[in-house]
Write a protein that holds these residues in place. Structure first.
Motif, mmCIF file in Angstrom:
data_model
loop_
_atom_site.group_PDB
_atom_site.id
_atom_site.type_symbol
_atom_site.label_atom_id
_atom_site.label_comp_id
_atom_site.label_asym_id
_atom_site.label_seq_id
_atom_site.Cartn_x
_atom_site.Cartn_y
_atom_site.Cartn_z
ATOM 1 N N LEU A 159 -0.875 3.452 10.501
ATOM 2 C CA LEU A 159 -0.618 4.665 9.723
ATOM 3 C C LEU A 159 -1.604 5.780 10.055
ATOM 4 C CD1 LEU A 159 0.299 3.199 6.217
ATOM 5 C CD2 LEU A 159 1.791 4.539 7.707
ATOM 6 N N SER A 160 -2.782 5.402 10.541
ATOM 7 C CA SER A 160 -3.775 6.418 10.892
ATOM 8 C C SER A 160 -3.563 6.993 12.283
ATOM 9 C CB SER A 160 -5.182 5.801 10.824
ATOM 10 O OG SER A 160 -5.410 4.938 11.931
ATOM 11 N N ASP B 137 -2.998 6.271 -0.386
ATOM 12 C CA ASP B 137 -4.349 5.738 -0.238
ATOM 13 C C ASP B 137 -4.633 4.594 -1.205
ATOM 14 O OD1 ASP B 137 -4.960 7.640 1.736
ATOM 15 O OD2 ASP B 137 -5.439 9.143 0.212
ATOM 16 N N GLN C 269 -3.035 -0.179 8.256
ATOM 17 C CA GLN C 269 -3.719 1.095 8.050
ATOM 18 C C GLN C 269 -4.073 1.750 9.381
ATOM 19 O OE1 GLN C 269 -6.793 -0.515 5.505
ATOM 20 N NE2 GLN C 269 -5.800 0.236 3.631
ATOM 21 N N ARG D 205 3.688 6.960 3.727
ATOM 22 C CA ARG D 205 2.428 6.263 3.985
ATOM 23 C C ARG D 205 2.392 4.938 3.229
ATOM 24 N NH1 ARG D 205 -1.281 8.233 6.758
ATOM 25 N NH2 ARG D 205 -2.926 7.028 5.698
ATOM 26 N N THR D 206 3.456 4.179 3.433
ATOM 27 C CA THR D 206 3.626 2.913 2.736
ATOM 28 C C THR D 206 3.588 1.761 3.737
ATOM 29 O OG1 THR D 206 4.972 3.881 0.982
ATOM 30 C CG2 THR D 206 5.258 1.531 1.368
ATOM 31 N N THR E 89 -3.597 -5.916 6.500
ATOM 32 C CA THR E 89 -3.732 -4.610 5.858
ATOM 33 C C THR E 89 -4.510 -3.650 6.750
ATOM 34 O OG1 THR E 89 -3.570 -5.497 3.615
ATOM 35 C CG2 THR E 89 -4.728 -3.400 3.879
ATOM 36 N N LYS E 90 -5.599 -4.133 7.337
ATOM 37 C CA LYS E 90 -6.380 -3.288 8.252
ATOM 38 C C LYS E 90 -5.532 -2.863 9.450
ATOM 39 C CE LYS E 90 -10.712 -5.535 6.945
ATOM 40 N NZ LYS E 90 -11.799 -6.451 7.366
ATOM 41 N N ILE F 171 6.338 -0.783 7.686
ATOM 42 C CA ILE F 171 5.488 0.401 7.556
ATOM 43 C C ILE F 171 6.371 1.641 7.540
ATOM 44 C CG2 ILE F 171 3.615 1.730 8.615
ATOM 45 C CD1 ILE F 171 2.704 -0.888 9.976
ATOM 46 N N ILE G 83 -3.870 0.658 -2.803
ATOM 47 C CA ILE G 83 -3.278 -0.666 -2.718
ATOM 48 C C ILE G 83 -2.651 -0.949 -4.076
ATOM 49 C CG2 ILE G 83 -3.664 -3.113 -2.315
ATOM 50 C CD1 ILE G 83 -4.041 -1.393 0.168
ATOM 51 N N GLY H 113 0.828 -1.192 0.000
ATOM 52 C CA GLY H 113 0.000 0.000 0.000
ATOM 53 C C GLY H 113 0.859 1.236 0.000
#
Length: 718
Positions: free
Chosen positions: A233-234, A21, A230, A301-302, A226-227, A296, A23, A18
């Motif tokens: 990253l959030s 934003d 993310q 943001r990868t 992945t979740k 990460i 994938i 990812g």
């Protein structure tokens, strides 16, 4: 991935990349099982996450309890599990467990106990290997203890806690300890003895604990992971506070600790080397024994996820080189083409010199060692010494051949550096090795210089001699890595005969070894059993195929006769003949671009060499008068070598072509035997003298190069 599957390294895998934003990659490859039946890998394949459990479950659980005020990272672990204090463990803190600086053994025997209580009793009986906070030991025991702390503080088993507070809130529907999904969705793993584990944790300690442990036991899919990525990253949305994510993913290991770890996460340790160099210094991640990995990078943001079951079907698979290859591609894709390489000193700066904090340091360096801002490493470390709060204390400098300014010839006297006021001990004067007197009072030696990528150069040997001295004095040795300027992807030339090592070649190597200085240090330490405590501060965003001018660095001559990169490209070839009675342009404005002597007919040599059609170069007749070195003040005829395509040039072959041409045309004048130390092979020199075609001479190097490549492979960092 297809290469690695075809080579039998893994049966298959699922990869997710990812960026921002989007994938970019979400793909399954190969098979999830090959026996007793073949089943293809699919995007919903469930993999044994192994040590990803440490970051997916245990670390998050600890931080949630910290947020609630139920755990203090700097309190002893025994405050939450009193029995743990036994046998010298009373002072070990939760933070030390989270960073692997508790100095506990890596594991516990898998005999003489069973069940969770049996494992905990075995841990109570353990003694630390060293005082807490003084040594990095990657330890599953650390996280078994943390998992027990979660259970005691929360009142829930780790699996129940993680399901309720992490996996369910994130919608990770296929993630759990002891998965209940149908077996045909789960990738099997193999353990010692050929036993197939299918839906049961592979890790032997977690298995004996019933499948739930703080260090291993979670099963997951690429989409669920992945979740999780993310979420990180959030800033922890839905699970953690942003401050907790920041604390987890920034260095938390003790100042002066050589391995940088966050709270659970790996940042820059020996276990990060397969992935971290391809990303920024803000990146973090973790790997798992079964072949799982996540990395990460908040700066772009990868996130990169690789899930394999490398131990299936025979327990012999290895996915580490695959992780490096994939990370190189992923890192390049995430940053585009404009991001410059960070050298070792840049990385050290980015981490606030944490690895050297509180240490008295000696620096082996010259003017080729600059940070990205153009400052000498000596000045950077000296300024860091002035910081408040226990930065590194730079107390001495050491200079190699050519001195601190990389401009002098001949013996170099010790002295004092005007800019820093520090003493400068010469390692090319009365001694070529640091003496015990020079090293007195130091805690560590740091090496930072630019190499040229050729076998015959003294800086790697200076590094090796310093490593030997550091080992004898029980000092840590740090290499601040820099690029191989003529690429670290090309290995060419004869491997030096074993008995021809010298100050210009510490270990038998090919003419172009294709290694950075940090990689050479690892090779030297292993092959010569030096035994030094070696730490390489790896570069970031470096790719082996890069030429120096593709890294973003400005070329600073590492020695007086290599003022341009083009000359460094030619040096492994032209330097091969300079020990003979010919001038290679030293003492002119074009060193290593000229070859000549008073007894050479320039036109005849030019015609002969151009007739050979040597890829990557052409030749022009030249006349020149060296100011010094061979034939000073004498008119020399010969050739100017014009580099036309550095990617096609085989520079050691160029050296043999030059040698062969001079021998064929001027055998009665050329002192060819003096080149033995440079060509490095008695058999090759004899072949040239017997007028064997140079291309056939070069072909004879293939077996030696192949053997070297195998020896080199374990020590590569990029």
């Amino acid at each position: 991935m297809r290469d690695e599957i075809a080579n039998g390294k893994v049966p298959g895998a699922v990869v997710v990349l990812g960026i921002g934003d989007r994938i970019v990659v979400r793909q399954a490859y190969g098979n999830r099982s090959v026996m007793p039946s073949v089943q293809p890998a699919t995007l919903d394949t469930i993999y044994d996450a192994a040590s990803l459990t440490k970051v997916m479950a245990t670390s998050v659980a600890i931080m949630q309890l910290v947020e609630r005020g139920q755990i203090d990272l700097d309190r002893p672990a025994a405050a939450y599990w009193p029995a743990f204090a036994a046998n010298g463990k009373a002072d070990i803190t939760v933070r030390q467990l989270m960073t692997h600086y508790a100095a506990l053994p890596a594991g516990i025997p898998t005999r003489a106990w069973s069940g969770t209580e049996g494992a905990l009793d075995a841990i109570v009986a353990l003694k630390p290997l060293a005082p807490a906070g003084t040594r990095f030991v990657y330890s599953d025991v650390d996280f078994i203890v943390l998992g027990e702390i979660v259970r005691r503080v929360s009142g829930q088993s780790l699996d129940a806690y993680a399901a309720q507070n992490i996996f369910q809130p994130l919608g990770m529907r296929d993630t759990s300890f002891r998965p209940s999904a149908p077996r045909d969705r789960i990738a099997p793993a193999d353990v010692e003895g050929g036993e197939l584990r299918w839906g049961e944790v592979q890790d032997p300690i977690a298995y004996r604990m019933g499948g739930v442990a703080g260090h291993a036991g979670v099963f997951t899919t690429a989409d669920d992971l992945t979740k999780f990525a993310q979420m990180m990253l959030s800033g922890g949305k839905g699970v953690l506070k942003p401050a907790s994510v920041a604390a987890m993913t920034q260095p938390q290991s003790p100042p002066g600790g050589s391995a940088l770890r966050g709270l659970g996460w790996d940042i820059d340790s020996p276990y990060a080397v397969w992935m971290a160099p391809s990303f920024s210094t803000q990146s973090y991640g973790h790997t798992g024994y079964t072949g799982t990995a996540i990395w990460i990078d908040p700066s772009t943001r990868t996130f990169l996820i690789v899930l394999t079951n490398r131990l299936h079907p025979d327990g012999k698979g290895n996915n580490l080189q695959m992780l490096r290859r994939i990370s190189t591609v992923a890192g390049a894709a995430s940053r585009g083409e404009q991001s410059r390489v960070m050298s070792g000193i840049d990385v050290l700066e980015a981490y606030g010199f944490r690895q050297l904090a509180g240490r008295r340091v000696g620096l082996i360096t010259n003017r080729s060692a600059l940070d990205s801002g153009g400052r000498r490493t000596a000045d950077v470390l000296r300024q860091a010494s002035a910081r408040q709060g226990g930065g590194p204390q730079l107390v001495a400098l050491f200079s190699p051949e050519h001195g601190l300014d990389a401009a002098a010839e001949g013996k170099i006297a010790s002295g004092r550096d005007q800019a820093t006021g520090l003493p400068v001990f010469s390692l090319y004067g009365e001694t070529r090795r640091p003496t015990p007197t020079m090293l007195a009072g130091l805690d560590a030696l740091v090496f930072d210089m630019q190499d040229v990528g050729a076998r015959y150069y003294t800086y790697p040997t200076t590094m090796a001699y310093a490593m030997e001295a550091a080992a004898a004095s029980k000092l840590d040795f740090y290499v601040l890595d820099r690029p191989d300027p003529i690429t670290a992807s090309t290995v060419q030339g004869a491997v030096l005969d074993d008995d021809l090592t010298s100050f210009i070649t510490y270990l038998p190597l090919p003419v172009r070894h294709g290694m950075t200085l940090g990689e050479l240090a690892r090779l030297f330490n292993a092959e010569k059993n030096i035994g030094v405590r070696l730490h390489v501060v790896t570069m970031r965003r470096y790719e082996r195929t890069m030429w120096f001018d593709q890294t973003g660095f400005a070329w600073v001559p590492p020695s007086p006769n290599l003022p341009k990169l083009e000359q460094a490209v030619l040096y492994p070839g032209v330097g091969m003949i300079e020990a003979a009675n010919v001038s290679v342009g030293r003492g002119t404005d074009s060193p290593f671009e000229l070859v000549g002597a008073p007894w050479i007919d320039g036109k005849a040599l030019t015609d002969h060499l151009n007739g050979r059609r040597i890829a990557g170069v052409r030749f022009e007749a030249a006349t020149f008068t060296p100011r010094e070195w061979v034939y000073p003040g004498q008119r020399c005829e010969g050739v100017r070598i014009v580099l036309t395509d550095r990617n096609r040039l085989d520079s050691p072959l160029l050296g043999v072509e030059l040698m062969a041409a001079l021998w064929r045309l001027y055998g009665d004048r050329l002192q060819i035997d003096r080149t033995l130390g440079m060509i490095g092979s008695r058999a090759s020199l004899a072949a040239v003298k017997a007028l064997v075609d140079p291309r056939d001479v070069a072909q004879s190097w293939t077996p030696g190069v192949a053997e070297f490549l195998a020896k080199r492979q374990p020590h590569l960092l990029y």
